[in-house]
Design an enzyme around this catalytic site. Structure first.
Site, PDB file in Angstrom:
ATOM      1  N   LYS A   8       0.861  -1.237  -0.052  1.00 54.83           N
ATOM      2  CA  LYS A   8      -0.089   0.109  -0.028  1.00 54.83           C
ATOM      3  C   LYS A   8       0.968   1.310   0.176  1.00 54.83           C
ATOM      4  O   LYS A   8       1.902   1.101   0.610  1.00 54.83           O
ATOM      5  CB  LYS A   8      -0.860   0.061   1.126  1.00 54.83           C
ATOM      6  CG  LYS A   8      -1.928   0.953   1.259  1.00 54.83           C
ATOM      7  CD  LYS A   8      -3.287   0.084   0.301  1.00 54.83           C
ATOM      8  CE  LYS A   8      -4.461   1.069   0.124  1.00 54.83           C
ATOM      9  NZ  LYS A   8      -5.552   0.029  -0.342  1.00 54.83           N
ATOM     10  N   TYR A  19     -19.326   8.335  -1.264  1.00 55.47           N
ATOM     11  CA  TYR A  19     -19.786   8.191  -2.557  1.00 55.47           C
ATOM     12  C   TYR A  19     -18.803   8.578  -3.535  1.00 55.47           C
ATOM     13  O   TYR A  19     -19.120   9.232  -4.591  1.00 55.47           O
ATOM     14  CB  TYR A  19     -21.063   9.265  -2.654  1.00 55.47           C
ATOM     15  CG  TYR A  19     -22.014   8.610  -3.443  1.00 55.47           C
ATOM     16  CD1 TYR A  19     -22.855   7.721  -3.101  1.00 55.47           C
ATOM     17  CD2 TYR A  19     -22.393   9.108  -4.852  1.00 55.47           C
ATOM     18  CE1 TYR A  19     -24.019   7.263  -3.959  1.00 55.47           C
ATOM     19  CE2 TYR A  19     -23.335   8.752  -5.656  1.00 55.47           C
ATOM     20  CZ  TYR A  19     -24.000   7.855  -5.141  1.00 55.47           C
ATOM     21  OH  TYR A  19     -25.275   7.173  -5.919  1.00 55.47           O
TER      22      TYR A  19
HETATM   23  P1  NAD Z   1     -12.801   7.886  -3.230  1.00 55.85           P
HETATM   24  O1  NAD Z   1     -11.841   8.886  -2.838  1.00 55.85           O
HETATM   25  O2  NAD Z   1     -13.329   7.746  -4.618  1.00 55.85           O
HETATM   26  O3  NAD Z   1     -14.141   8.009  -2.261  1.00 55.85           O
HETATM   27  C1  NAD Z   1     -14.134   8.311  -1.094  1.00 55.85           C
HETATM   28  C2  NAD Z   1     -15.207   8.894  -0.678  1.00 55.85           C
HETATM   29  O4  NAD Z   1     -15.456   9.129   0.835  1.00 55.85           O
HETATM   30  C3  NAD Z   1     -15.812  10.382  -1.269  1.00 55.85           C
HETATM   31  O5  NAD Z   1     -17.180  10.520  -1.362  1.00 55.85           O
HETATM   32  C4  NAD Z   1     -15.327  11.364  -0.245  1.00 55.85           C
HETATM   33  O6  NAD Z   1     -16.071  12.451  -0.117  1.00 55.85           O
HETATM   34  C5  NAD Z   1     -15.820  10.556   1.067  1.00 55.85           C
HETATM   35  N1  NAD Z   1     -15.107  10.768   2.209  1.00 55.85           N
HETATM   36  C6  NAD Z   1     -13.872  11.257   2.297  1.00 55.85           C
HETATM   37  N2  NAD Z   1     -13.583  11.546   3.723  1.00 55.85           N
HETATM   38  C7  NAD Z   1     -14.563  11.317   4.417  1.00 55.85           C
HETATM   39  C8  NAD Z   1     -15.093  11.619   5.622  1.00 55.85           C
HETATM   40  N3  NAD Z   1     -14.289  11.920   6.485  1.00 55.85           N
HETATM   41  N4  NAD Z   1     -16.458  11.271   6.041  1.00 55.85           N
HETATM   42  C9  NAD Z   1     -17.346  11.029   4.915  1.00 55.85           C
HETATM   43  N5  NAD Z   1     -17.052  10.809   3.805  1.00 55.85           N
HETATM   44  C10 NAD Z   1     -15.955  10.924   3.456  1.00 55.85           C
HETATM   45  O7  NAD Z   1     -12.227   6.460  -2.640  1.00 55.85           O
HETATM   46  P2  NAD Z   1     -12.585   5.099  -2.925  1.00 55.85           P
HETATM   47  O8  NAD Z   1     -11.784   4.556  -3.818  1.00 55.85           O
HETATM   48  O9  NAD Z   1     -14.075   5.068  -2.934  1.00 55.85           O
HETATM   49  O10 NAD Z   1     -12.252   4.199  -1.541  1.00 55.85           O
HETATM   50  C11 NAD Z   1     -13.089   4.460  -0.397  1.00 55.85           C
HETATM   51  C12 NAD Z   1     -12.869   3.493   0.606  1.00 55.85           C
HETATM   52  O11 NAD Z   1     -12.803   1.940  -0.145  1.00 55.85           O
HETATM   53  C13 NAD Z   1     -11.188   3.536   0.929  1.00 55.85           C
HETATM   54  O12 NAD Z   1     -11.354   2.824   2.377  1.00 55.85           O
HETATM   55  C14 NAD Z   1     -10.337   2.552   0.060  1.00 55.85           C
HETATM   56  O13 NAD Z   1      -9.275   2.016   0.532  1.00 55.85           O
HETATM   57  C15 NAD Z   1     -11.519   1.330  -0.094  1.00 55.85           C
HETATM   58  N6  NAD Z   1     -11.061   0.729  -1.300  1.00 55.85           N
HETATM   59  C16 NAD Z   1     -10.967   1.172  -2.503  1.00 55.85           C
HETATM   60  C17 NAD Z   1     -11.084   0.376  -3.609  1.00 55.85           C
HETATM   61  C18 NAD Z   1     -11.166   0.953  -5.092  1.00 55.85           C
HETATM   62  O14 NAD Z   1     -10.839   0.165  -5.888  1.00 55.85           O
HETATM   63  N7  NAD Z   1     -11.151   2.339  -5.226  1.00 55.85           N
HETATM   64  C19 NAD Z   1     -10.585  -0.774  -3.708  1.00 55.85           C
HETATM   65  C20 NAD Z   1     -10.644  -1.475  -1.999  1.00 55.85           C
HETATM   66  C21 NAD Z   1     -10.874  -0.515  -0.991  1.00 55.85           C
END
Ligand code: NAD
Length: 423
Positions: A104, A217
């Site tokens: 990571k 979202y």
């Molecule tokens: P992203 O940046 O696309 O979206 C994050 C969302 O969370 C956004 O809507 C943002 O406004 C919101 N957010 C950020 N801080 C916040 C807070 N303090 N309170 C409420 N909402 C908040 O990120 P993502 O890729 O969707 O990732 C989200 C989670 O999923 C993370 O924990 C990431 O590690 C995990 N994840 C992502 C993937 C992937 O393929 N993108 C894969 C596995 C796990």
């Protein structure tokens, strides 16, 4: 974010390794990252000044294959967080049976404050700093919070320029035009929807009778909400960093997700007028209120440690799906488990992302590209198998779903360590 997230993840690891009878040597092996790099990145800003950004890359464990894991751009990034996330990647890849270890990385930055060109220069600077340490057979990068396929495109271009070789398998989540896989963008949310359906089927629940609240979202939360809506679940609340919206009648999250991703602007907030224009009878709520809604299924899909001893007593959902990594801390997890809340752990709930990344890597190495249907089909098969393995073990050994998931992963890693070190 609490500073002790890595310590918290090690507590979980130790407890669940003991429950799974993992030998002490294998546990000690798992407690430390093989490598953690810190980089300081000088980046020219649009006003001509040079700003220094700090970044990290953890190659946590490579016993089962090259390290694999995303890169996040976020103000919460630090060495502890990167280590914890890389440890969870190690468990996740072993659980799903991917030929990978865990890695990571991240950069300490609020990406929303950067212009597009500043973002590009930062992304390229990060890759320049770690280029000698990554590669298709050593450490493979992917998107995570606030990074996306465009950023992966800049990063792979920078890597290939430095190495003077085409090596698309060094990064996944790339634009399709640069060797990305069809359906990688949707895969994490799609995978979460698949495992939610498998779980609610086990409890003989009808999606139409189930209300869902989703925090976050972005990539994961938006696609998840779309697939859940299409499967018939009633998504009553969604949120982003600015706050959320709630509708007792349910939201048309396919329409909302389409508006979100078709926007020409930087990703709009949920409160953007184009999004609110497709929502009827909604009321604004805070992120804290969303987590405490009286819903059947709660999905934290934003960030880590949002359910802690501060709010756990007010969390009412009977099912919590960890679409984000590490959204429930240790103390809250215990309280929820004692209360009989069913928690689908992050290492399964969001494993669709790394599984689709694996498919992209395979396609890049073979230079043979799959249809969207094939990616969806293979993804569904892999996640269903992983879910069934966890469910069966949790029933057989009377364990929580998290404990069963860790037992499956840790036993695979333990066997590999035993063979490698002739134990
Ligand atoms: P992203 O940046 O696309 O979206 C994050 C969302 O969370 C956004 O809507 C943002 O406004 C919101 N957010 C950020 N801080 C916040 C807070 N303090 N309170 C409420 N909402 C908040 O990120 P993502 O890729 O969707 O990732 C989200 C989670 O999923 C993370 O924990 C990431 O590690 C995990 N994840 C992502 C993937 C992937 O393929 N993108 C894969 C596995 C796990």
């Amino acid at each position: 974010m609490a500073n002790n997230i890595f310590q918290d993840s090690l507590k979980t690891l130790t407890k669940l390794a003991e429950e799974a009878n993992i030998n002490q040597m294998a546990l000690e092996y798992m407690k430390k990252p093989e490598r953690l790099i810190t980089v300081n990145l000088p980046v020219r800003m649009d006003n001509g000044e040079i700003k220094i950004f700090t970044g990290y890359r953890a190659m946590y464990n490579t016993i089962l294959g090259p390290a694999k894991g995303g890169t996040r751009f976020d103000l919460g990034v630090n060495a502890d967080e990167v280590n914890a996330l890389a440890l969870w990647m190690t468990i996740k890849t072993a659980l799903v049976g991917l030929p990978y270890g865990g890695g990571k990385g991240g950069v300490l930055v609020d990406a929303s404050t950067l212009s597009r060109f500043e973002l590009e220069r930062l992304s390229r600077a990060y890759i320049r700093a770690i280029a000698d340490e990554i590669g298709p057979h050593t450490d493979i990068i992917a998107p995570d919070m606030a990074t996306n396929s465009i950023i992966m495109g800049w990063m792979v271009d920078e890597y290939e320029n430095i190495k003077r070789v085409k090596a698309p398998a060094t990064l996944t989540g790339k634009p399709v035009e640069l060797g990305g896989s069809l359906f990688r963008t949707e895969a994490t949310g799609f995978g979460t929807a698949i495992v939610i359906k498998l779980l609610t089927d086990k409890f003989k629940l009808n999606p139409k009778d189930l209300t869902v609240a989703i925090q976050g979202y972005g990539n994961v939360g938006s696609y998840l909400s779309k697939y859940l809506f299409e499967m018939g679940y009633k998504v009553v609340a969604i949120s982003d960093v600015k706050g959320g919206i709630y509708s007792e009648k349910g939201l048309n999250t396919t329409e909302i997700t389409n508006v979100l991703w078709n926007s020409k602007e930087k990703r709009p907030s949920i409160y953007d007028e184009n999004i609110l224009s497709v929502c009827k009878d909604v009321k604004k709520i805070t992120n804290e209120e969303l987590l405490e809604l009286d819903v059947d299924i709660l999905v934290p899909a934003a960030k880590d440690e949002v359910i802690t001893n501060k709010n756990v007593s007010r969390v009412k959902a009977n099912y919590i799906i960890e679409a984000a990594n590490g959204p429930i801390d240790n103390e809250a997890n215990k309280i929820l488990e004692d209360r009989g809340v069913v928690i689908l752990p992050d290492v399964l709930s969001n494993a669709g992302g790394v599984t689709a990344s694996y498919f992209e890597w395979v396609q890049n190495l073979q230079s043979y590209y799959w249809s969207e249907e094939k990616v969806q089909e293979e993804l569904t098969l892999s996640l269903t198998k992983a879910f069934d393995n966890i469910w069966d073990l949790s029933t057989k050994e009377n364990k929580s779903l998290r404990s069963a998931a860790y037992a499956i992963a840790l036993r695979k890693i333990e066997q590999a360590i035993n063979i490698k070190y002739n134990m």
